[in-house]
Design a protein around this motif. Structure first.
Motif, PDB file in Angstrom:
ATOM      1  N   THR A  66      -9.283 -14.111   3.013  1.00 17.87           N
ATOM      2  CA  THR A  66      -8.772 -12.955   3.752  1.00 17.87           C
ATOM      3  C   THR A  66      -9.811 -11.848   3.890  1.00 17.87           C
ATOM      4  O   THR A  66      -9.474 -10.712   4.197  1.00 17.87           O
ATOM      5  CB  THR A  66      -7.521 -12.371   3.059  1.00 17.87           C
ATOM      6  N   ASP A  67     -11.094 -12.187   3.676  1.00 13.64           N
ATOM      7  CA  ASP A  67     -12.180 -11.203   3.753  1.00 13.64           C
ATOM      8  C   ASP A  67     -11.900  -9.997   2.865  1.00 13.64           C
ATOM      9  O   ASP A  67     -12.249  -8.867   3.177  1.00 13.64           O
ATOM     10  CB  ASP A  67     -12.402 -10.743   5.198  1.00 13.64           C
ATOM     11  N   ASN A  68     -11.229 -10.268   1.729  1.00 13.67           N
ATOM     12  CA  ASN A  68     -10.917  -9.230   0.743  1.00 13.67           C
ATOM     13  C   ASN A  68     -10.042  -8.123   1.305  1.00 13.67           C
ATOM     14  O   ASN A  68     -10.081  -6.981   0.823  1.00 13.67           O
ATOM     15  CB  ASN A  68     -12.185  -8.641   0.136  1.00 13.67           C
ATOM     16  N   GLU A  69      -9.243  -8.445   2.308  1.00 17.22           N
ATOM     17  CA  GLU A  69      -8.252  -7.520   2.840  1.00 17.22           C
ATOM     18  C   GLU A  69      -6.865  -8.107   2.613  1.00 17.22           C
ATOM     19  O   GLU A  69      -6.677  -9.322   2.671  1.00 17.22           O
ATOM     20  CB  GLU A  69      -8.472  -7.290   4.341  1.00 17.22           C
ATOM     21  N   ILE A  70      -5.873  -7.255   2.358  1.00 14.75           N
ATOM     22  CA  ILE A  70      -4.501  -7.732   2.286  1.00 14.75           C
ATOM     23  C   ILE A  70      -4.038  -8.003   3.713  1.00 14.75           C
ATOM     24  O   ILE A  70      -4.059  -7.097   4.549  1.00 14.75           O
ATOM     25  CB  ILE A  70      -3.584  -6.708   1.601  1.00 14.75           C
ATOM     26  N   PRO A  71      -3.637  -9.226   4.040  1.00 18.06           N
ATOM     27  CA  PRO A  71      -3.274  -9.565   5.428  1.00 18.06           C
ATOM     28  C   PRO A  71      -2.122  -8.702   5.949  1.00 18.06           C
ATOM     29  O   PRO A  71      -1.224  -8.305   5.190  1.00 18.06           O
ATOM     30  CB  PRO A  71      -2.872 -11.042   5.338  1.00 18.06           C
ATOM     31  N   ARG A  72      -2.126  -8.443   7.254  1.00 19.03           N
ATOM     32  CA  ARG A  72      -1.070  -7.644   7.881  1.00 19.03           C
ATOM     33  C   ARG A  72       0.295  -8.280   7.660  1.00 19.03           C
ATOM     34  O   ARG A  72       1.301  -7.590   7.513  1.00 19.03           O
ATOM     35  CB  ARG A  72      -1.348  -7.484   9.374  1.00 19.03           C
ATOM     36  N   GLU A  73       0.356  -9.606   7.664  1.00 22.98           N
ATOM     37  CA  GLU A  73       1.621 -10.300   7.449  1.00 22.98           C
ATOM     38  C   GLU A  73       2.200  -9.942   6.076  1.00 22.98           C
ATOM     39  O   GLU A  73       3.402  -9.654   5.945  1.00 22.98           O
ATOM     40  CB  GLU A  73       1.402 -11.811   7.550  1.00 22.98           C
ATOM     41  N   THR A  74       1.358  -9.955   5.051  1.00 28.50           N
ATOM     42  CA  THR A  74       1.800  -9.608   3.703  1.00 28.50           C
ATOM     43  C   THR A  74       2.254  -8.159   3.640  1.00 28.50           C
ATOM     44  O   THR A  74       3.305  -7.842   3.069  1.00 28.50           O
ATOM     45  CB  THR A  74       0.660  -9.850   2.695  1.00 28.50           C
ATOM     46  N   LEU A  75       1.476  -7.257   4.235  1.00 22.57           N
ATOM     47  CA  LEU A  75       1.832  -5.835   4.235  1.00 22.57           C
ATOM     48  C   LEU A  75       3.143  -5.592   4.970  1.00 22.57           C
ATOM     49  O   LEU A  75       3.974  -4.785   4.532  1.00 22.57           O
ATOM     50  CB  LEU A  75       0.704  -5.022   4.867  1.00 22.57           C
ATOM     51  N   SER A  76       3.349  -6.296   6.081  1.00 21.18           N
ATOM     52  CA  SER A  76       4.579  -6.142   6.857  1.00 21.18           C
ATOM     53  C   SER A  76       5.797  -6.564   6.036  1.00 21.18           C
ATOM     54  O   SER A  76       6.831  -5.885   6.021  1.00 21.18           O
ATOM     55  CB  SER A  76       4.495  -6.966   8.144  1.00 21.18           C
ATOM     56  N   LEU A  77       5.683  -7.690   5.331  1.00 19.08           N
ATOM     57  CA  LEU A  77       6.797  -8.166   4.518  1.00 19.08           C
ATOM     58  C   LEU A  77       7.078  -7.223   3.353  1.00 19.08           C
ATOM     59  O   LEU A  77       8.240  -6.944   3.030  1.00 19.08           O
ATOM     60  CB  LEU A  77       6.501  -9.573   4.006  1.00 19.08           C
ATOM     61  N   LEU A  78       6.023  -6.714   2.705  1.00 15.39           N
ATOM     62  CA  LEU A  78       6.227  -5.756   1.613  1.00 15.39           C
ATOM     63  C   LEU A  78       6.920  -4.493   2.121  1.00 15.39           C
ATOM     64  O   LEU A  78       7.796  -3.939   1.441  1.00 15.39           O
ATOM     65  CB  LEU A  78       4.890  -5.401   0.966  1.00 15.39           C
ATOM     66  N   THR A  79       6.536  -4.047   3.313  1.00 15.91           N
ATOM     67  CA  THR A  79       7.189  -2.876   3.902  1.00 15.91           C
ATOM     68  C   THR A  79       8.671  -3.145   4.149  1.00 15.91           C
ATOM     69  O   THR A  79       9.526  -2.286   3.905  1.00 15.91           O
ATOM     70  CB  THR A  79       6.496  -2.493   5.217  1.00 15.91           C
ATOM     71  N   GLU A  80       8.979  -4.344   4.612  1.00 16.99           N
ATOM     72  CA  GLU A  80      10.370  -4.703   4.865  1.00 16.99           C
ATOM     73  C   GLU A  80      11.180  -4.736   3.570  1.00 16.99           C
ATOM     74  O   GLU A  80      12.318  -4.259   3.518  1.00 16.99           O
ATOM     75  CB  GLU A  80      10.442  -6.053   5.586  1.00 16.99           C
ATOM     76  N   PHE A  81      10.599  -5.294   2.520  1.00 20.84           N
ATOM     77  CA  PHE A  81      11.283  -5.282   1.224  1.00 20.84           C
ATOM     78  C   PHE A  81      11.495  -3.852   0.733  1.00 20.84           C
ATOM     79  O   PHE A  81      12.559  -3.521   0.186  1.00 20.84           O
ATOM     80  CB  PHE A  81      10.491  -6.081   0.189  1.00 20.84           C
ATOM     81  N   HIS A  82      10.482  -3.015   0.906  1.00 19.80           N
ATOM     82  CA  HIS A  82      10.606  -1.613   0.508  1.00 19.80           C
ATOM     83  C   HIS A  82      11.762  -0.952   1.243  1.00 19.80           C
ATOM     84  O   HIS A  82      12.581  -0.238   0.630  1.00 19.80           O
ATOM     85  CB  HIS A  82       9.302  -0.872   0.800  1.00 19.80           C
ATOM     86  N   PHE A 105      -6.665   1.717  -1.203  1.00 24.52           N
ATOM     87  CA  PHE A 105      -6.395   0.637  -0.258  1.00 24.52           C
ATOM     88  C   PHE A 105      -4.901   0.359  -0.095  1.00 24.52           C
ATOM     89  O   PHE A 105      -4.475  -0.200   0.910  1.00 24.52           O
ATOM     90  CB  PHE A 105      -7.198  -0.634  -0.576  1.00 24.52           C
ATOM     91  N   MET A 106      -4.061   0.795  -1.048  1.00 28.04           N
ATOM     92  CA  MET A 106      -2.619   0.667  -0.834  1.00 28.04           C
ATOM     93  C   MET A 106      -2.139   1.681   0.195  1.00 28.04           C
ATOM     94  O   MET A 106      -1.282   1.371   1.034  1.00 28.04           O
ATOM     95  CB  MET A 106      -1.860   0.835  -2.141  1.00 28.04           C
ATOM     96  N   ILE A 107      -2.677   2.880   0.171  1.00 31.36           N
ATOM     97  CA  ILE A 107      -2.337   3.868   1.197  1.00 31.36           C
ATOM     98  C   ILE A 107      -2.813   3.384   2.564  1.00 31.36           C
ATOM     99  O   ILE A 107      -2.095   3.488   3.570  1.00 31.36           O
ATOM    100  CB  ILE A 107      -2.944   5.245   0.854  1.00 31.36           C
ATOM    101  N   GLN A 108      -4.001   2.822   2.595  1.00 24.82           N
ATOM    102  CA  GLN A 108      -4.537   2.308   3.855  1.00 24.82           C
ATOM    103  C   GLN A 108      -3.666   1.175   4.400  1.00 24.82           C
ATOM    104  O   GLN A 108      -3.423   1.079   5.598  1.00 24.82           O
ATOM    105  CB  GLN A 108      -5.967   1.816   3.648  1.00 24.82           C
ATOM    106  N   GLY A 109      -3.174   0.309   3.509  1.00 24.94           N
ATOM    107  CA  GLY A 109      -2.410  -0.840   3.961  1.00 24.94           C
ATOM    108  C   GLY A 109      -0.939  -0.571   4.185  1.00 24.94           C
ATOM    109  O   GLY A 109      -0.359  -1.005   5.186  1.00 24.94           O
ATOM    110  N   LEU A 110      -0.303   0.164   3.262  1.00 22.60           N
ATOM    111  CA  LEU A 110       1.145   0.366   3.331  1.00 22.60           C
ATOM    112  C   LEU A 110       1.531   1.737   3.860  1.00 22.60           C
ATOM    113  O   LEU A 110       2.700   1.962   4.212  1.00 22.60           O
ATOM    114  CB  LEU A 110       1.761   0.181   1.935  1.00 22.60           C
ATOM    115  N   GLY A 111       0.582   2.653   3.884  1.00 17.72           N
ATOM    116  CA  GLY A 111       0.866   3.995   4.374  1.00 17.72           C
ATOM    117  C   GLY A 111       1.177   4.960   3.248  1.00 17.72           C
ATOM    118  O   GLY A 111       1.758   4.592   2.221  1.00 17.72           O
ATOM    119  N   SER A 112       0.812   6.211   3.434  1.00 24.52           N
ATOM    120  CA  SER A 112       0.986   7.227   2.396  1.00 24.52           C
ATOM    121  C   SER A 112       2.459   7.469   2.088  1.00 24.52           C
ATOM    122  O   SER A 112       2.838   7.682   0.933  1.00 24.52           O
ATOM    123  CB  SER A 112       0.328   8.538   2.837  1.00 24.52           C
ATOM    124  N   GLU A 113       3.309   7.402   3.106  1.00 27.35           N
ATOM    125  CA  GLU A 113       4.739   7.671   2.891  1.00 27.35           C
ATOM    126  C   GLU A 113       5.347   6.658   1.931  1.00 27.35           C
ATOM    127  O   GLU A 113       6.112   7.019   1.038  1.00 27.35           O
ATOM    128  CB  GLU A 113       5.481   7.638   4.223  1.00 27.35           C
TER     129      GLU A 113
END
Length: 413
Positions: free
Chosen positions: A108-124, A144-152
């Motif tokens: 994943t080029d050391n990035e959390i994939p958008r698919e994973t981030l999207s699913l985590l957001t949905e669970f949240h 990098f969690m703020i960058q991926g999941l957003g500050s909110e």
């Protein structure tokens, strides 16, 4: 058998793969300022709802089954059913390692994939808290969690970060409980060992080692990282040297505390003997460096060493940490702050520190363990002997989809 029959019918009579493809398109469509692209997204959204409606009308609990088909493959759905049959619980918190679990240097080029981030957001959004559990520094992982999941989301009060493998816990939005510095609770004897090692680890290192690695900016743990690409031959070589050097320093520090019980001249040999006997990977590194001769280890020294962890990650890091501060202690603190008194967690990780968490949830009937296919042998052995939740490198999203289906099935009650 009712859920089994319903799932069988769902995946036999309805084109679930196509439905999932539409859901992925709608969820992961990149933000672009294009009328044509937005029209394409709108058409996909309408087709998605049309296909879901067909399932709604074909099942008594059509809403649940439509959401399962839209996000989980047939295999993931039936794995979820097996888990529900065994545990009869939904996952109510995620405990997630980052490196080589949520993201992978190789896939994943050391990035959390958008698919994973999207699913985590949905669970949240569904009210499932997230505990990020990592050996990294707080500032690094927070960034990098703020960058991926957003500050909110990160500051929502429903996300906690256990950093440096359990030396501290950061849970934004909880006032005085936002940050717990667990290392401040250690006794003076252990703290003095870490002060000794940290103050000398680079300043007194051989020149080749000093130029070939750096000290990670931890608050407490002492972690050497390579100045080369992680996993490369030079990184492996320098971290192996760093491990031997850290063990020698640790031996000197302990010898200073126990006074006459250990001759300072052989203190390093005593430390190497203890940790070689405790960890096969460390034993192999020391054997390669011809530094693993048997040595008698005094009981007073054993008592201290049994409270100090030395972790070796080939070509990545050599670390001295406290066994009294580990991921289990950190996660227990995080769950307490989050107010989760009866957890049923999905623990995902790849290393020995993650295995401690998996053992902990298993012993307390408090969750599931899952690991990527390239995890350490002990982790894979544990996971395969429990629920066989092994996923491909860089594909943490597959495990999240299985849990999505599990939680939907549990909600049918």
């Amino acid at each position: 058998m009712e859920r089994y029959d319903q799932l069988y019918r769902l995946y036999s009579e309805f084109p679930a793969d196509t439905l999932k493809a539409y859901q992925d398109l709608v969820d992961l469509f990149p933000p672009v300022d294009s009328r044509v692209a937005l029209e394409h997204w709108q058409r996909a959204s309408e087709e998605l709802e049309r296909r879901k409606s067909a399932i709604h009308e074909g099942f008594d609990d059509g809403t649940f089954y439509a959401e399962i088909a839209a996000r989980a493959t047939r295999q993931q759905a039936f794995t979820a059913l097996d888990l529900y049959s065994k545990y009869e619980q939904a996952v109510n918190v995620f405990v997630l390692d980052v490196d080589e679990t949520l993201r992978s240097a190789g896939n994943t080029d050391n990035e959390i994939p958008r698919e994973t981030l999207s699913l985590l957001t949905e669970f949240h959004e569904a009210g499932v808290p997230i505990v990020i559990c990592t050996g990294q520094t707080l500032e690094n992982v927070k960034g990098f969690m703020i960058q991926g999941l957003g500050s909110e989301l990160v500051h929502s009060g429903q996300l906690s970060i256990v950093y440096e493998a359990g030396t501290g816990v950061f849970t934004p939005g909880h006032g005085a409980d936002t940050k717990h510095l667990l290392y401040e609770e250690l006794d003076e004897e252990i703290v003095s060992v870490f002060d000794y090692v940290r103050s000398r680890v680079l300043r007194e290192a051989p020149e080749e080692l000093r130029r070939g690695c750096h000290l990670q900016g931890n608050e407490f743990n002492v972690t050497l990282k390579p100045n080369f690409e992680i996993g490369s031959d030079r990184a492996v070589e320098i971290i192996d040297q760093g491990l031997v050097y850290e063990l020698d320093l640790l031996g000197e520090a302990v010898a200073e505390i126990v006074d006459d019980d250990v001759d300072p001249e052989v203190a390093g040999e005593v430390a190497r003997a203890f940790y070689a006997d405790s960890d096969p990977e460390i034993h192999d590194v020391l054997a390669d460096h011809e530094r693993s001769d048997p040595v008698n280890v005094p009981e007073t020294v054993v008592d201290l060493f049994e409270r100090i962890d030395v972790a070796y990650y080939e070509g990545d890091a050599a670390e001295v940490g406290s066994l009294e501060l580990n991921k289990v202690v950190g996660v227990e603190t995080a769950l307490n702050v989050l107010g989760i008194g009866d957890p049923f967690a999905l623990v995902m990780g790849d290393s020995k520190s993650d295995l401690r968490l998996m053992d902990w949830v298993a012993e307390n009937d408090s969750g599931l363990g899952a690991a990527p296919e390239h995890a350490s042998a002990d982790v894979l052995s544990f996971v395969r002997e429990t629920d066989e939740l092994v996923f491909d490198r860089g594909r943490a999203a597959d495990m999240l989809r299985t849990v999505y289906a599990l939680n939907r099935l549990a909600a049918l009650e």
